[in-house]
Scaffold this active site. Structure first.
Site, PDB file in Angstrom:
ATOM      1  N   LYS A 174       0.893  -1.176   0.000  1.00  0.00           N
ATOM      2  CA  LYS A 174       0.000   0.000   0.000  1.00  0.00           C
ATOM      3  C   LYS A 174       0.927   1.220   0.000  1.00  0.00           C
ATOM      4  CE  LYS A 174      -2.407   3.494   1.691  1.00  0.00           C
ATOM      5  NZ  LYS A 174      -1.997   4.658   0.893  1.00  0.00           N
ATOM      6  N   GLY A 209       6.618   5.852   8.153  1.00  0.00           N
ATOM      7  CA  GLY A 209       5.757   7.036   8.055  1.00  0.00           C
ATOM      8  C   GLY A 209       5.725   7.768   9.371  1.00  0.00           C
ATOM      9  N   SER A 210       4.613   8.401   9.636  1.00  0.00           N
ATOM     10  CA  SER A 210       4.512   9.262  10.815  1.00  0.00           C
ATOM     11  C   SER A 210       4.284   8.444  12.084  1.00  0.00           C
ATOM     12  CB  SER A 210       3.354  10.233  10.623  1.00  0.00           C
ATOM     13  OG  SER A 210       2.150   9.509  10.524  1.00  0.00           O
ATOM     14  N   ASN A 211       4.573   9.067  13.217  1.00  0.00           N
ATOM     15  CA  ASN A 211       4.409   8.386  14.505  1.00  0.00           C
ATOM     16  C   ASN A 211       2.952   8.063  14.816  1.00  0.00           C
ATOM     17  OD1 ASN A 211       7.159   9.430  14.694  1.00  0.00           O
ATOM     18  ND2 ASN A 211       7.032   8.543  16.733  1.00  0.00           N
ATOM     19  N   THR A 212       2.065   8.996  14.493  1.00  0.00           N
ATOM     20  CA  THR A 212       0.658   8.776  14.825  1.00  0.00           C
ATOM     21  C   THR A 212       0.131   7.529  14.118  1.00  0.00           C
ATOM     22  OG1 THR A 212       0.544  11.168  14.689  1.00  0.00           O
ATOM     23  CG2 THR A 212      -1.533  10.012  14.982  1.00  0.00           C
ATOM     24  N   VAL A 213       0.376   7.467  12.825  1.00  0.00           N
ATOM     25  CA  VAL A 213      -0.121   6.321  12.060  1.00  0.00           C
ATOM     26  C   VAL A 213       0.622   5.052  12.471  1.00  0.00           C
ATOM     27  CG1 VAL A 213      -0.354   5.331   9.759  1.00  0.00           C
ATOM     28  CG2 VAL A 213      -0.893   7.746  10.125  1.00  0.00           C
ATOM     29  N   GLY A 214       1.929   5.166  12.660  1.00  0.00           N
ATOM     30  CA  GLY A 214       2.720   3.997  13.040  1.00  0.00           C
ATOM     31  C   GLY A 214       2.194   3.337  14.306  1.00  0.00           C
ATOM     32  N   GLU A 237       9.042   2.318  11.240  1.00  0.00           N
ATOM     33  CA  GLU A 237      10.100   3.330  11.159  1.00  0.00           C
ATOM     34  C   GLU A 237       9.415   4.678  11.040  1.00  0.00           C
ATOM     35  OE1 GLU A 237      13.159   3.151  11.804  1.00  0.00           O
ATOM     36  OE2 GLU A 237      13.238   0.961  11.922  1.00  0.00           O
ATOM     37  N   CYS A 287      13.701  11.432   6.476  1.00  0.00           N
ATOM     38  CA  CYS A 287      13.511  11.152   7.904  1.00  0.00           C
ATOM     39  C   CYS A 287      14.801  11.369   8.672  1.00  0.00           C
ATOM     40  CB  CYS A 287      12.999   9.743   8.099  1.00  0.00           C
ATOM     41  SG  CYS A 287      13.983   8.554   7.224  1.00  0.00           S
ATOM     42  N   GLU A 327       8.882  17.280  14.747  1.00  0.00           N
ATOM     43  CA  GLU A 327       9.399  17.077  13.398  1.00  0.00           C
ATOM     44  C   GLU A 327       8.697  18.045  12.447  1.00  0.00           C
ATOM     45  OE1 GLU A 327       8.306  13.403  11.305  1.00  0.00           O
ATOM     46  OE2 GLU A 327      10.407  13.187  10.809  1.00  0.00           O
TER      47      GLU A 327
END
Ligand code: NAP
Ligand code: MG
Length: 488
Positions: A180, A233-238, A255, A289, A390
């Site tokens: 995806k 990707g981002s921390n929220t989604v991760g 990551e 990143c 970030e």
């Protein structure tokens, strides 16, 4: 609304076929250098499309895992050759879809080729150990087994290298993949997948489903047919993905973000430190990143460093990445533009001093592009949001310190721990930094943004789920160890 006469519609790739989504819906991918240019349309897929891809992967994996490592490697070597022959085709999509310069995009594509060849070779390398048993009549050893179907969720900032550094090891160790890709770079992803298709990878071994993160990304993480999930990707989604994976008891690898510091010691080589700060902080428009974000400079060299840095930043040419004269392209999307400009505003409101840039570039020829000036702040204090969060754009925050000890303390005063650099000629400074810096990648006299494909990559603290990607480290995520005991 579009200036293109013909816009190609890109399809999902499921079970060896290019297929439209059953939703009948598509979305447009835009050029951040000229938001009126539509690069292509891609499928806004549904859970049904995802089910189909996971089933195809699951069926294909049963045969794929039975091939020898060499046989799987031969496929990856072919993919590498196809990608190499299509370097410009893939790199052009990348530059036009997310903005990085064509030179950088070609470099990233070449890296993708090298990663494929590296992992193709992994098919012939050892996977286990013989461990002496206490029973003299037994043979005890470890072997490795693939996870099964791996879900791969990737960001837009390295739209070729990141999918490949996840898919190549997944495949060589016998997994099947459902990719995806980021919606902002769905066209580039389709062109990468075309290379796998053209190389003749067996049907179903690699599938791609495009669509929204919340439907297809989250759907992959929650899908009962998926046995492992790797995300950048981002921390929220991760974190959301990690929770979904944990609930289902599957392996996951995240990551995420960074707030990467460089330390410039009084004894640093000035030009090296300046050039590496610029390259590490502003190449790819600060959207790596591992990009340099906090620049922690000792007081003895501070004024000289700042002066030289500003001279060099003033020479940066911002423009369409397809033009040779552009050193820095646009940020990748309107979202990114809003984000970067909002952090500039926050920085000013918090009392940081804006030394350079901070505005959208608005000359006539760039008016439809998301171009921002390279930006430098000073008097940034550790409590400010621009020192903690970030930004993911071309913004450098200068911080002055008295001692190296203070510099290290500041560098570690972050929830992130992805990469970090020090510029110094003093061996004690170097060793202290290597020992005490809390980051997965520490670099001495080199920019924070360098990653080599044959070495482990990943972050500490909130930057990762503490696994490592790339190099030999990838085998740890993409396989499970099986301990075998055989008695005569
Ligand atoms: P993002 O918004 O987290 O998106 C990453 C991927 O996740 C995209 O494919 C996205 O799909 C998908 N996604 C979005 N919402 C989701 C959800 N609810 N469930 C599952 N998947 C979902 O990150 P980004 O903005 O693309 O990338 C920038 C971030 O990546 C930065 O924080 C950067 O530091 C980080 N990054 C880290 C590394 C590293 O190795 N540590 C490398 C590169 C980038 P859509 O595109 O369709 O929304
Ligand atoms: Mg775009």
């Amino acid at each position: 609304m579009t200036t293109n006469t013909e816009v190609q519609t890109y399809l999902n790739y499921i079970n060896g076929e290019w297929k439209a989504s059953d939703t009948g819906k598509t979305s447009e991918s835009l050029n951040p250098s000229n938001s009126e240019e539509v690069l292509g349309k891609f499928q806004m897929s549904s859970a049904n499309d995802l089910d189909e891809a996971v089933s195809a992967a699951s069926a294909a994996q049963k045969k794929w895992r039975k091939l020898s490592g060499k046989e799987r490697g031969d496929f990856l070597f072919k993919v590498a050759d196809v990608l190499e022959s299509k370097t410009e085709y893939v790199a052009e999509a990348m530059t036009k879809e997310m903005g990085k310069t064509f030179a950088e995009a070609k470099g990233e594509t070449a890296r993708g080729v090298a990663i494929l060849r590296y992992y193709a070779g992994e098919g012939m390398r050892p996977v286990g150990d013989v461990i002496p048993s206490t029973d003299s009549e037994a043979l005890m050893f470890t072997t490795r087994t693939p996870l099964g179907v791996v879900g791969v969720i990737t960001p837009w900032n390295f739209p070729v290298a990141i999918p490949i550094w996840k898919m190549a090891p997944a495949l060589i160790y016998g997994n099947a993949v459902v990719l995806k890709p980021a919606s902002d770079t769905a066209v580039t992803a389709a062109r990468v997948v075309e290379c796998f298709a053209e190389a003749g990878l067996p049907e179903g071994v690699l599938n791609m489903v495009t669509g929204s993160g919340s439907v297809i990304g989250q759907g992959l993480a929650e899908h009962p047919g998926v046995n492992g999930i790797t995300f950048t990707g981002s921390n929220t989604v991760g974190k959301q993905i990690g929770r979904a994976a944990l609930d289902r008891g599957i392996k996951y690898q995240l990551e995420m973000g960074g707030k990467n510091p460089v330390i410039v010691a009084d004894d640093a080589e000035l030009d090296l430190a300046v050039n590496a700060t610029i390259s590490g902080g502003l190449k790819s428009t600060g959207q790596k990143c591992t990009a340099t974000s906090r620049v922690i400079v000792q007081k003895g060299i501070y004024d000289k460093f700042k002066e030289r840095l500003l001279e060099k930043v003033a020479e940066i040419t911002v423009g369409n990445g397809m033009e040779n004269s552009s050193w820095m392209g646009p940020v990748a999307s309107e979202n990114q533009l809003d984000n970067v400009l909002s952090y500039v505003k926050i920085g000013k409101e918090e009392g940081a001093k804006l030394l350079y840039g901070g505005n959208r570039v608005s000359e006539e020829e760039t008016k439809n592009g998301y171009f921002v000036e390279p930006t430098v702040f000073e008097d940034v204090t550790p409590d400010m949001r621009i020192a903690r969060e970030e930004i993911f754009g071309p913004v450098l925050a200068l911080m002055k310190v008295d001692t190296i000890e203070e510099a290290l303390e500041l560098a570690n005063d972050s929830e992130y721990g992805l990469s970090a650099s020090i510029f110094t000629t003093n061996i004690g400074n170097m060793l202290g930094f290597i020992d005490d810096m809390e980051a997965g990648l520490v670099r001495v006299n080199a920019e924070s943004a360098g990653v080599e494909l044959q070495a482990p990559f990943g972050g500490m603290k909130q930057s990762s789920s503490h696994s490592r990607e790339q190099g030999r480290a990838a085998i740890e995520f993409f396989t499970s160890i099986k301990t075998v005991f055989v008695k005569k």
